[in-house]
Write a protein that holds these residues in place. Structure first.
Motif, PDB file in Angstrom:
ATOM      1  N   ARG A   1      35.623  25.313  57.408  1.00  0.00           N
ATOM      2  CA  ARG A   1      35.769  25.126  58.850  1.00  0.00           C
ATOM      3  C   ARG A   1      36.860  24.081  59.074  1.00  0.00           C
ATOM      4  NH1 ARG A   1      30.801  24.410  63.035  1.00  0.00           N
ATOM      5  NH2 ARG A   1      30.543  26.568  62.328  1.00  0.00           N
ATOM      6  N   THR A   2      37.809  24.404  59.927  1.00  0.00           N
ATOM      7  CA  THR A   2      39.008  23.577  60.027  1.00  0.00           C
ATOM      8  C   THR A   2      39.142  22.916  61.392  1.00  0.00           C
ATOM      9  OG1 THR A   2      40.301  25.511  60.679  1.00  0.00           O
ATOM     10  CG2 THR A   2      40.245  24.998  58.330  1.00  0.00           C
ATOM     11  N   GLY A   3      38.039  22.456  61.925  1.00  0.00           N
ATOM     12  CA  GLY A   3      38.089  21.829  63.249  1.00  0.00           C
ATOM     13  C   GLY A   3      38.912  20.558  63.265  1.00  0.00           C
ATOM     14  N   LEU A   4      39.556  20.346  64.393  1.00  0.00           N
ATOM     15  CA  LEU A   4      40.412  19.170  64.579  1.00  0.00           C
ATOM     16  C   LEU A   4      39.791  18.270  65.631  1.00  0.00           C
ATOM     17  CD1 LEU A   4      43.445  17.922  64.224  1.00  0.00           C
ATOM     18  CD2 LEU A   4      43.815  19.035  66.429  1.00  0.00           C
ATOM     19  N   HIS A   5      39.805  16.977  65.400  1.00  0.00           N
ATOM     20  CA  HIS A   5      39.357  16.043  66.423  1.00  0.00           C
ATOM     21  C   HIS A   5      40.497  15.853  67.430  1.00  0.00           C
ATOM     22  CE1 HIS A   5      37.804  12.542  68.476  1.00  0.00           C
ATOM     23  NE2 HIS A   5      36.669  12.636  67.784  1.00  0.00           N
ATOM     24  N   PRO A   6      40.217  15.996  68.726  1.00  0.00           N
ATOM     25  CA  PRO A   6      41.314  15.942  69.714  1.00  0.00           C
ATOM     26  C   PRO A   6      42.083  14.625  69.698  1.00  0.00           C
ATOM     27  CG  PRO A   6      39.142  15.986  70.781  1.00  0.00           C
ATOM     28  CD  PRO A   6      38.919  16.304  69.350  1.00  0.00           C
ATOM     29  N   HIS A   7      41.443  13.578  69.215  1.00  0.00           N
ATOM     30  CA  HIS A   7      42.141  12.285  69.124  1.00  0.00           C
ATOM     31  C   HIS A   7      43.418  12.424  68.295  1.00  0.00           C
ATOM     32  CE1 HIS A   7      42.302   7.817  68.752  1.00  0.00           C
ATOM     33  NE2 HIS A   7      42.790   8.087  67.553  1.00  0.00           N
ATOM     34  N   ASP A   8      43.362  13.243  67.256  1.00  0.00           N
ATOM     35  CA  ASP A   8      44.512  13.376  66.360  1.00  0.00           C
ATOM     36  C   ASP A   8      45.730  13.947  67.094  1.00  0.00           C
ATOM     37  OD1 ASP A   8      42.626  12.576  64.539  1.00  0.00           O
ATOM     38  OD2 ASP A   8      42.424  14.544  63.584  1.00  0.00           O
ATOM     39  N   LEU A   9      45.475  14.825  68.059  1.00  0.00           N
ATOM     40  CA  LEU A   9      46.596  15.401  68.809  1.00  0.00           C
ATOM     41  C   LEU A   9      47.285  14.348  69.668  1.00  0.00           C
ATOM     42  CD1 LEU A   9      45.167  18.873  69.959  1.00  0.00           C
ATOM     43  CD2 LEU A   9      46.913  18.436  68.220  1.00  0.00           C
ATOM     44  N   ARG A  10      46.511  13.468  70.217  1.00  0.00           N
ATOM     45  CA  ARG A  10      47.107  12.393  71.036  1.00  0.00           C
ATOM     46  C   ARG A  10      48.034  11.535  70.194  1.00  0.00           C
ATOM     47  NH1 ARG A  10      42.377   8.971  72.907  1.00  0.00           N
ATOM     48  NH2 ARG A  10      43.861   7.956  74.292  1.00  0.00           N
ATOM     49  N   ILE A  11      47.547  11.163  69.010  1.00  0.00           N
ATOM     50  CA  ILE A  11      48.360  10.306  68.151  1.00  0.00           C
ATOM     51  C   ILE A  11      49.559  11.087  67.612  1.00  0.00           C
ATOM     52  CG2 ILE A  11      48.348   8.817  66.121  1.00  0.00           C
ATOM     53  CD1 ILE A  11      46.543   7.885  68.430  1.00  0.00           C
ATOM     54  N   GLY A  12      49.317  12.328  67.229  1.00  0.00           N
ATOM     55  CA  GLY A  12      50.409  13.149  66.712  1.00  0.00           C
ATOM     56  C   GLY A  12      51.504  13.332  67.746  1.00  0.00           C
TER      57      GLY A  12
ATOM     58  N   PHE B   1      56.416  18.294  69.187  1.00  0.00           N
ATOM     59  CA  PHE B   1      55.076  18.845  69.425  1.00  0.00           C
ATOM     60  C   PHE B   1      54.067  18.204  68.486  1.00  0.00           C
ATOM     61  CE2 PHE B   1      57.152  21.532  66.294  1.00  0.00           C
ATOM     62  CZ  PHE B   1      56.187  21.712  65.321  1.00  0.00           C
ATOM     63  N   ALA B   2      52.838  18.215  68.918  1.00  0.00           N
ATOM     64  CA  ALA B   2      51.736  17.803  68.042  1.00  0.00           C
ATOM     65  C   ALA B   2      51.138  19.058  67.426  1.00  0.00           C
ATOM     66  CB  ALA B   2      50.675  17.058  68.841  1.00  0.00           C
ATOM     67  N   SER B   3      50.571  18.907  66.270  1.00  0.00           N
ATOM     68  CA  SER B   3      50.026  20.080  65.596  1.00  0.00           C
ATOM     69  C   SER B   3      48.561  19.869  65.242  1.00  0.00           C
ATOM     70  CB  SER B   3      50.818  20.366  64.319  1.00  0.00           C
ATOM     71  OG  SER B   3      50.181  21.401  63.599  1.00  0.00           O
ATOM     72  N   GLY B   4      47.777  20.886  65.535  1.00  0.00           N
ATOM     73  CA  GLY B   4      46.381  20.856  65.127  1.00  0.00           C
ATOM     74  C   GLY B   4      46.100  21.782  63.967  1.00  0.00           C
ATOM     75  N   SER B   5      47.149  22.390  63.431  1.00  0.00           N
ATOM     76  CA  SER B   5      46.966  23.299  62.299  1.00  0.00           C
ATOM     77  C   SER B   5      46.837  22.503  61.011  1.00  0.00           C
ATOM     78  CB  SER B   5      48.165  24.244  62.180  1.00  0.00           C
ATOM     79  OG  SER B   5      48.275  25.021  63.328  1.00  0.00           O
ATOM     80  N   PRO B   6      45.885  22.853  60.179  1.00  0.00           N
ATOM     81  CA  PRO B   6      45.713  22.091  58.941  1.00  0.00           C
ATOM     82  C   PRO B   6      46.800  22.409  57.923  1.00  0.00           C
ATOM     83  CG  PRO B   6      44.141  23.895  59.043  1.00  0.00           C
ATOM     84  CD  PRO B   6      44.862  23.887  60.352  1.00  0.00           C
ATOM     85  N   PRO B   7      47.574  21.418  57.504  1.00  0.00           N
ATOM     86  CA  PRO B   7      48.554  21.680  56.446  1.00  0.00           C
ATOM     87  C   PRO B   7      47.829  22.012  55.145  1.00  0.00           C
ATOM     88  CG  PRO B   7      48.825  19.474  57.383  1.00  0.00           C
ATOM     89  CD  PRO B   7      47.536  20.016  57.890  1.00  0.00           C
ATOM     90  N   THR B   8      48.226  23.093  54.522  1.00  0.00           N
ATOM     91  CA  THR B   8      47.479  23.559  53.352  1.00  0.00           C
ATOM     92  C   THR B   8      47.700  22.661  52.142  1.00  0.00           C
ATOM     93  OG1 THR B   8      49.321  24.991  52.744  1.00  0.00           O
ATOM     94  CG2 THR B   8      47.604  25.932  54.111  1.00  0.00           C
ATOM     95  N   ASN B   9      48.782  21.894  52.154  1.00  0.00           N
ATOM     96  CA  ASN B   9      49.097  21.104  50.969  1.00  0.00           C
ATOM     97  C   ASN B   9      48.582  19.680  51.043  1.00  0.00           C
ATOM     98  OD1 ASN B   9      50.893  20.678  53.083  1.00  0.00           O
ATOM     99  ND2 ASN B   9      52.464  19.883  51.726  1.00  0.00           N
ATOM    100  N   LEU B  10      47.963  19.309  52.124  1.00  0.00           N
ATOM    101  CA  LEU B  10      47.457  17.940  52.263  1.00  0.00           C
ATOM    102  C   LEU B  10      45.959  18.008  52.527  1.00  0.00           C
ATOM    103  CD1 LEU B  10      50.392  16.572  54.434  1.00  0.00           C
ATOM    104  CD2 LEU B  10      49.946  16.035  52.053  1.00  0.00           C
TER     105      LEU B  10
END
Lengths: 587, 208
Positions: A454-465, A487-496
């Motif tokens: 499950r790859t949910g993103l916390h919305p806080h991360d978008l603000r900082i991004g 742009f901010a990204s909420g997609s999970p980078p596969t390599n990190l």
């Protein structure tokens, strides 16, 4: 066939496994590394975009090894799809050395504040932020060790966010720098920012039997043909094998870790290249398969004392998966603005841009009220992946671009400007909707349950991004770049990837202790990024390398006790009578 | 990790995701291992066996000719500037499609797109695509683009075309780096070794 015993069995050969194997071999211990991918050498890597990036030859085929990914739907629910259906992939770098073969070596240390996010900034609703059980000073000697043993090039400059160092500068001078670096420096100076040289895990001078970077320009996503890139393979495993104490087994897919009635791991079972089941005995087992696959291996390694998965009595294995949050920006510096020499310098392919900003590692400008954890901004040239770049030129709002308009667009794209990119890294906050379990239905080609992520993103991360990407975009505008977008990204980078087996002091809320030893299994360590309860605001690789060196030291300390006092007991307890009777070379 | 350190999964836009998903699946299945020496040799052998008829990969000689015409429309040749023909786009795609490990569904996919285009050409112009004028071909392909299956087909075809233009010549396209020279691209080094299938595909491409 039963293998001979080893002091340590390491599963996975990337940034988490390499330092452990290297250190154990250096300490005179016997260590075996099991890696499911092939053993490719420097000479097997070519600058071939079709091979590396269009056909993905270095990762498993999703037909053989899918994942099931849960993405959030618009209505707030979760939709699960196999990567076999979606065509996406969570794999990255499955070969000896793992993903480190394909990194571009952006190396940043974490900073002291990263070890105490909860204490420093307080809780964030919906996020499971905790302090680390160790301090920056515990890891600093190992960051320094990585600089020497893996090879990190760079130049220390004074800036407000410079973390403490035990040495004045890097052991290797910076790699050759692209002319864009000067443009970035001038723009940042005009804006009052502190552009800093980006450390790289790439050798600028030959060392440790490895050649210098060839500056072909094709680095990230491509395997290194000179050994200059500090992959776990070229920097550590090759040396570990040469020392005589380390055996590396490619094409070894570990199916499970078998534990006895006391709960300790007694052997690793794996499929070899021909699909035969093999096993390895060892005193200590170290898991380092990247966060998702590490969790998957522990979850399927049930045993008498581990009915819910190895070391998972707390139910924490697989939880708090981390990717990397952030955003990006880009712009174009058109050559017609520059004279001949400047334009020619901007067209150069090969040198690295090597510039970062960490002025907002902590954001204390009042824009968010109280200070918040921010992150790192890196500048880079647009990667020289011509096919990928060209395919994007076929896109328009009105449909495909083809024919002569496509040809003119391609000419303009490749000839008129130097394109600058910004990558912004911030914490991917741990929370309850980002985790790994075993999928109840989907199996891989070995018949093993695949990871359901499950790859949910916390919305806080978008603000900082978004904040960081915007800061990077301001620099691009100051440079005179055109077509600047951010742009901010909420997609999970596969390599990190990190998390899933966080370390901590409380066995009820963590999987590993402060030494990355499983709370519930005293001969099981996890040395990849899985241990990280929070990930910092930079690529994880340097921290994973450093921590794995630290874990190796703890293992070395634990081993002598095992060897002197418990070896005979170990053999007696774990050698089946029939096997003892048949000798050591039978299945 | 990449010079692009953040590597994202396919874009999230549903429309884009569908197209990319299709292409990714296609590419991964079509060419998983298509670059191995043994596979390419086998493909080359397959090409040789059918060279006298021009049929291969489940496509008739006429269908390969039609495909070449489509590619030439998408990337036309100009004096001194390479197009689909000069970058050996048809031979490149034929090499992929004749790879022994290419799934039959991918060959069906390629054929279905051609069949759809042929039907469309027939309905609109009462003529084969290959006999249409340049403007009529544009109309037909734009009409094809408006169908979901046609859009996916064209997306993949364009991507393969650009692989032939800018991929390493060892894969069968971009002969002697003609595409790189046109766009001023400096290839990386070391370059991959020459693969036998590449030269075979160039020979075949001139016959369609």
């Amino acid at each position: 066939m039963v293998e001979r015993d080893f002091d340590v069995c390491v599963i996975g050969s990337g940034a988490g496994g390499g330092p452990v194997a290297f250190s154990l071999a250096q300490a005179g211990r016997s260590v075996v590394v099991l890696e499911k991918g092939p053993w490719l050498r420097d000479g097997d890597f070519f600058k071939d975009e079709i091979a590396c990036c269009r056909r993905s030859e270095y990762i498993p085929d999703v037909h053989d090894e899918p994942h099931v990914i849960e993405r959030e739907r618009a209505d707030g629910g979760w939709q699960a799809r196999s990567t076999l259906e979606s065509g996406s992939s969570l794999w990255h770098g499955c070969c000896i050395g793992g993903a480190t073969n394909f990194m571009s070596g952006f190396f940043h240390r974490m900073k002291p504040v990263d070890f105490h996010l909860l204490s420093s900034f307080g809780p964030i609703d919906g996020a499971s932020v905790v302090d680390w059980p160790i301090d920056y000073q515990d890891l600093e000697p190992y960051y320094e060790k990585v600089e020497r043993e893996v090879g990190v090039s760079g130049r220390v400059v004074a800036h407000p966010q410079q973390e403490p160092r035990s040495t004045p500068d890097f052991p290797f001078s910076p790699t050759a720098e692209h002319a864009l670096a000067g443009h970035i420096d001038r723009a940042c100076a005009a804006l009052g920012h502190h552009a800093i040289p980006l450390p790289r895990a790439i050798l600028s001078t030959p060392a440790m039997g490895r050649a210098v970077c060839s500056y072909s320009g094709y680095c990230g996503s491509y395997g290194c043909a000179t050994g200059a890139k500090g992959s776990a393979r070229s920097a550590l495993l090759d040396r570990a094998v040469a020392s005589g104490g380390c055996q590396v087994r490619p094409h070894a897919m570990v199916s499970r870790l078998v534990s006895d009635r006391s709960g300790r791991v007694v052997h690793a079972e794996y499929f070899d290249e021909r699909g035969r089941t093999r096993r390895v005995d060892a005193h200590i087992f170290v898991v380092a398969c990247q966060a998702i696959e590490t969790a998957r291996l522990l979850l399927r390694s049930t045993g008498p004392r581990h009915p819910h998965g190895l070391a998972n009595g707390s139910g924490q294995v697989g939880r708090n998966l981390l990717f990397a949050g952030g955003g990006a920006a880009s712009g174009s510096l058109h050559y017609d603005r520059f004279d001949g020499a400047q334009g020619a310098a901007l067209r150069a392919v090969g040198p690295f841009v090597n510039r970062s900003l960490q002025d907002w590692y902590v954001i204390d400008e009042g824009v968010f009220g109280a200070p918040l954890k921010g992150g790192t901004i890196d500048f880079l040239q647009r990667p020289p992946a011509p096919i990928s770049r060209a395919t994007r030129q076929t896109q328009s709002r009105d449909g495909f671009v083809w024919g002569l308009p496509l040809k003119r667009k391609l000419e303009a794209h490749f000839s008129q400007s130097a394109d600058v990119k910004v990558e912004a890294f911030c914490d991917w906050l741990p929370h309850d909707d980002c985790f790994v379990t075993l999928d109840p239905v989907t199996k891989d080609s070995w018949g093993l349950a695949v990871a359901r992520v499950r790859t949910g993103l916390h919305p806080h991360d978008l603000r900082i991004g978004w904040f960081l990407a915007s800061k990077g975009a301001e620099v691009l505008q100051e440079m005179g770049a055109r077509d600047v977008v951010a742009f901010a990204s909420g997609s999970p980078p596969t390599n990190l990837q990190a998390g899933t087996c966080r370390f901590g002091r409380d066995p009820a809320t963590s999987v590993l202790d402060a030494d990355c030893r499983a709370h519930e299994v005293d001969n099981l360590f996890v040395s990849d990024g899985s241990f990280m309860p929070t990930g910092g605001s930079a690529p994880y690789t340097w921290t994973i390398y450093a921590n794995a060196f630290r874990v190796a030291d703890r293992i070395v300390k634990q081993l002598p006790g095992l060897s002197r006092r418990a070896e005979s007991a170990f053999r007696e307890a774990h050698t089946p009578p029939e096997r003892a009777n048949r000798g050591r070379d039978s299945r | 990790m990449g010079e692009e350190a953040l590597q994202k999964p396919p874009a999230q836009s549903p429309e884009r995701l569908d197209r990319r998903r299709f292409l990714t699946q296609l590419l991964s299945t079509v060419a998983a291992g298509a670059t191995s020496r043994s596979a390419l040799c086998a493909a080359a052998a397959a090409l040789e066996s059918c060279a006298h008829t021009g049929a291969s990969a489940g496509l008739s000689a006429g269908q390969w000719q039609m495909l070449a015409a489509v590619q030439a429309h998408l990337l036309p040749s100009e004096p001194g500037i390479p197009g689909a023909r000069e970058v050996n786009a048809t031979g490149y795609l034929r090499l992929l499609m004749t790879d022994p490990r290419t799934g039959e569904e991918q060959r069906v996919w390629l054929r279905d797109g051609l069949v759809e285009l042929a039907e469309l050409s027939s309905e609109r112009f009462a003529s084969e695509f290959i006999s249409l004028t340049k403007n009529e071909r544009e109309v037909a392909l734009r009409a094809l683009e408006r169908s979901p299956s046609g859009e996916r087909w064209l997306a993949a075809l364009l991507d393969f075309l650009l692989e032939a233009l800018l991929g390493d010549p060892s894969h069968g396209g971009n002969p002697d780096g003609i595409g790189w020279r046109w766009l001023g691209i400096t290839p990386g080094f070391p370059r991959p070794p020459i693969r036998r299938g590449a030269s075979w595909s160039r020979e075949i491409s001139t016959s369609v």
